[in-house]
Design an enzyme around this catalytic site. Structure first.
Site, PDB file in Angstrom:
ATOM      1  N   SER A 135      42.373  -6.457   6.109  1.00  0.00           N
ATOM      2  CA  SER A 135      42.213  -7.798   6.687  1.00  0.00           C
ATOM      3  C   SER A 135      43.135  -7.943   7.882  1.00  0.00           C
ATOM      4  O   SER A 135      44.202  -7.293   7.946  1.00  0.00           O
ATOM      5  CB  SER A 135      42.575  -8.850   5.637  1.00  0.00           C
ATOM      6  OG  SER A 135      42.747 -10.110   6.251  1.00  0.00           O
ATOM      7  N   TYR A 148      48.149 -12.929  -0.907  1.00  0.00           N
ATOM      8  CA  TYR A 148      47.029 -12.135  -0.394  1.00  0.00           C
ATOM      9  C   TYR A 148      47.529 -11.174   0.687  1.00  0.00           C
ATOM     10  O   TYR A 148      47.199  -9.988   0.690  1.00  0.00           O
ATOM     11  CB  TYR A 148      45.961 -13.080   0.154  1.00  0.00           C
ATOM     12  CG  TYR A 148      44.757 -12.425   0.792  1.00  0.00           C
ATOM     13  CD1 TYR A 148      43.761 -11.835   0.018  1.00  0.00           C
ATOM     14  CD2 TYR A 148      44.601 -12.416   2.182  1.00  0.00           C
ATOM     15  CE1 TYR A 148      42.638 -11.260   0.615  1.00  0.00           C
ATOM     16  CE2 TYR A 148      43.490 -11.844   2.777  1.00  0.00           C
ATOM     17  CZ  TYR A 148      42.511 -11.266   1.993  1.00  0.00           C
ATOM     18  OH  TYR A 148      41.391 -10.697   2.583  1.00  0.00           O
ATOM     19  N   LYS A 152      47.311  -7.050   0.814  1.00  0.00           N
ATOM     20  CA  LYS A 152      46.598  -6.310   1.867  1.00  0.00           C
ATOM     21  C   LYS A 152      47.562  -5.402   2.644  1.00  0.00           C
ATOM     22  O   LYS A 152      47.192  -4.322   3.090  1.00  0.00           O
ATOM     23  CB  LYS A 152      45.878  -7.284   2.807  1.00  0.00           C
ATOM     24  CG  LYS A 152      44.651  -7.955   2.173  1.00  0.00           C
ATOM     25  CD  LYS A 152      43.561  -6.935   1.834  1.00  0.00           C
ATOM     26  CE  LYS A 152      42.250  -7.593   1.433  1.00  0.00           C
ATOM     27  NZ  LYS A 152      41.190  -6.614   1.107  1.00  0.00           N
TER      28      LYS A 152
HETATM   29  N1  LIG Z   1      35.316 -12.746   4.707  1.00  0.00           N
HETATM   30  C1  LIG Z   1      36.391 -12.611   5.479  1.00  0.00           C
HETATM   31  O1  LIG Z   1      36.675 -13.442   6.376  1.00  0.00           O
HETATM   32  C2  LIG Z   1      37.291 -11.420   5.309  1.00  0.00           C
HETATM   33  C3  LIG Z   1      38.205 -11.149   6.335  1.00  0.00           C
HETATM   34  C4  LIG Z   1      39.054 -10.051   6.204  1.00  0.00           C
HETATM   35  C5  LIG Z   1      38.959  -9.228   5.089  1.00  0.00           C
HETATM   36  N2  LIG Z   1      38.059  -9.525   4.096  1.00  0.00           N
HETATM   37  C6  LIG Z   1      38.004  -8.595   2.957  1.00  0.00           C
HETATM   38  O2  LIG Z   1      36.702  -8.069   2.911  1.00  0.00           O
HETATM   39  C7  LIG Z   1      36.386  -7.678   1.573  1.00  0.00           C
HETATM   40  C8  LIG Z   1      35.039  -8.252   1.183  1.00  0.00           C
HETATM   41  O3  LIG Z   1      35.143  -9.665   1.223  1.00  0.00           O
HETATM   42  P1  LIG Z   1      33.870 -10.600   1.453  1.00  0.00           P
HETATM   43  O4  LIG Z   1      34.257 -11.578   2.476  1.00  0.00           O
HETATM   44  O5  LIG Z   1      32.655  -9.761   1.579  1.00  0.00           O
HETATM   45  O6  LIG Z   1      33.919 -11.394   0.067  1.00  0.00           O
HETATM   46  P2  LIG Z   1      32.784 -11.813  -0.988  1.00  0.00           P
HETATM   47  O7  LIG Z   1      31.511 -12.097  -0.292  1.00  0.00           O
HETATM   48  O8  LIG Z   1      33.437 -12.873  -1.810  1.00  0.00           O
HETATM   49  O9  LIG Z   1      32.629 -10.497  -1.859  1.00  0.00           O
HETATM   50  C9  LIG Z   1      33.678 -10.054  -2.675  1.00  0.00           C
HETATM   51  C10 LIG Z   1      33.174  -8.908  -3.507  1.00  0.00           C
HETATM   52  O10 LIG Z   1      34.251  -8.458  -4.348  1.00  0.00           O
HETATM   53  C11 LIG Z   1      33.733  -8.284  -5.652  1.00  0.00           C
HETATM   54  N3  LIG Z   1      34.736  -8.478  -6.691  1.00  0.00           N
HETATM   55  C12 LIG Z   1      35.638  -9.480  -6.809  1.00  0.00           C
HETATM   56  N4  LIG Z   1      36.340  -9.347  -7.950  1.00  0.00           N
HETATM   57  C13 LIG Z   1      35.867  -8.229  -8.565  1.00  0.00           C
HETATM   58  C14 LIG Z   1      36.177  -7.564  -9.783  1.00  0.00           C
HETATM   59  N5  LIG Z   1      37.113  -8.024 -10.639  1.00  0.00           N
HETATM   60  N6  LIG Z   1      35.484  -6.447 -10.098  1.00  0.00           N
HETATM   61  C15 LIG Z   1      34.528  -5.969  -9.279  1.00  0.00           C
HETATM   62  N7  LIG Z   1      34.187  -6.551  -8.116  1.00  0.00           N
HETATM   63  C16 LIG Z   1      34.850  -7.669  -7.770  1.00  0.00           C
HETATM   64  C17 LIG Z   1      32.666  -9.361  -5.768  1.00  0.00           C
HETATM   65  O11 LIG Z   1      31.789  -9.050  -6.825  1.00  0.00           O
HETATM   66  P3  LIG Z   1      31.156 -10.151  -7.826  1.00  0.00           P
HETATM   67  O12 LIG Z   1      29.747 -10.298  -7.362  1.00  0.00           O
HETATM   68  O13 LIG Z   1      31.269  -9.513  -9.152  1.00  0.00           O
HETATM   69  O14 LIG Z   1      31.977 -11.407  -7.692  1.00  0.00           O
HETATM   70  C18 LIG Z   1      32.007  -9.275  -4.402  1.00  0.00           C
HETATM   71  O15 LIG Z   1      31.044  -8.242  -4.362  1.00  0.00           O
HETATM   72  C19 LIG Z   1      37.543  -8.175   0.704  1.00  0.00           C
HETATM   73  O16 LIG Z   1      38.400  -7.098   0.423  1.00  0.00           O
HETATM   74  C20 LIG Z   1      38.235  -9.211   1.593  1.00  0.00           C
HETATM   75  O17 LIG Z   1      39.591  -9.328   1.277  1.00  0.00           O
HETATM   76  C21 LIG Z   1      37.209 -10.586   4.190  1.00  0.00           C
END
Ligand SMILES: NC(=O)c1ccc[n+]([C@@H]2O[C@H](COP(=O)([O-])OP(=O)(O)OC[C@H]3O[C@@H](n4cnc5c(N)ncnc54)[C@H](OP(=O)(O)O)[C@@H]3O)[C@@H](O)[C@H]2O)c1
Length: 235
Positions: A135, A148, A152
């Site tokens: 991130s 968080y 990270k």
């Molecule tokens: N969105 C942003 O702005 C942003 C920016 C920087 C970095 N990120 C990073 O990008 C990555 C993906 O985030 P996203 O934005 O795509 O979020 P998201 O749409 O909320 O997806 C999160 C994913 O993580 C899975 N997950 C959460 N807890 C879990 C567990 N205990 N076991 C297995 N799977 C689990 C969820 O699966 P379930 O379907 O089971 O809940 C879902 O597939 C993360 O590492 C986040 O920190 C996001």
């Protein structure tokens, strides 16, 4: 189409949603053989119906080891490992519950570390590639997300150490540092911040998938170690 990815066996965590789902779909479009890991196999099936799917809660360490063993037995090996699953809990330094810290540490750092460790033997044999979705908070820590950010930043350190360890064995390690991306996680963050959610002004999960596909497809004379990617629109 990048022929380099055709028939590569790609394991993706977090593929039920957001960035992980976009990466899985992009890898599938390149002809990779997908294996999706997640808590709900039905949701994973909606993302990519023909992919292999394994139930995995990343909070459950014995289950991570079991699934890693099954993956190698059932698929015969792994070429690409994408860690996208993650959780975000806002906090002010020192005010948040330690249980929330534990949960974020488990899902954001320990689980990717353990899954990587369990799959390293096959990744070594197949000269594999590992991608960590980190991130922008690891680059410029904002206020109000200390736990968080700590997880990270630890993930960055893990990936950097791993790269030093396994590069000589032919394994490439990439960390990706996205800014705000239009996913369910970011929609929830906007609700917490009481801000209007305008997904069209954010990075799109497909933008991130696209740069990752390019990095994974490079000839073996090169390695992309880090990608910083931000929304073009600065709020
Ligand atoms: N969105 C942003 O702005 C942003 C920016 C920087 C970095 N990120 C990073 O990008 C990555 C993906 O985030 P996203 O934005 O795509 O979020 P998201 O749409 O909320 O997806 C999160 C994913 O993580 C899975 N997950 C959460 N807890 C879990 C567990 N205990 N076991 C297995 N799977 C689990 C969820 O699966 P379930 O379907 O089971 O809940 C879902 O597939 C993360 O590492 C986040 O920190 C996001």
């Amino acid at each position: 189409m990048h022929l380099a990815l055709t028939n590569q066996i790609a394991v993706v965590t977090g593929a039920s949603s957001g960035i992980g789902k976009a990466i899985a779909l992009a890898l599938g479009a390149q002809g990779a053989r997908l294996c999706l890991l997640g808590r709900n196999v039905r949701t994973l099936g909606l993302a990519a119906p023909h992919a292999a799917k394994f139930t995995l809660d990343l909070a459950n360490e014995p289950q991570i080891c079991e699934v890693a063993t099954r993956l190698q037995r059932d698929l015969g090996g792994v070429d690409i490992l994408i860690h996208s699953a993650g959780v975000f809990v806002p906090d002010r330094a020192g005010t948040a519950a330690s249980a929330e810290f534990d949960r974020q540490r488990q899902i954001n750092v320990q689980a990717p570390s353990l899954l990587t460790h369990e799959l390293l033997p096959t990744l070594r044999v197949r000269q594999g590639q590992i991608v960590f979705i980190n991130s922008s908070v690891s680059r410029q820590p904002p206020a109000g997300v200390s736990q968080y950010t700590a997880t990270k930043t630890a993930l960055k350190a893990f990936a950097d150490n791993l790269r030093n360890e396994v590069n000589g064995q032919g394994i490439r390690v990439l960390s990706v540092y996205p800014g705000r991306t239009a996913t369910p996680m970011q929609a929830a963050i906007h609700r917490m911040e009481d801000k209007a959610y305008r997904p069209e002004q954010l990075l799109q999960p497909e933008d991130i998938a696209s740069v990752i596909i390019n990095a994974l497809s490079l000839p073996r004379t090169a390695e992309v170690t880090e990608i910083d990617i931000r929304p073009m629109h600065k709020s």
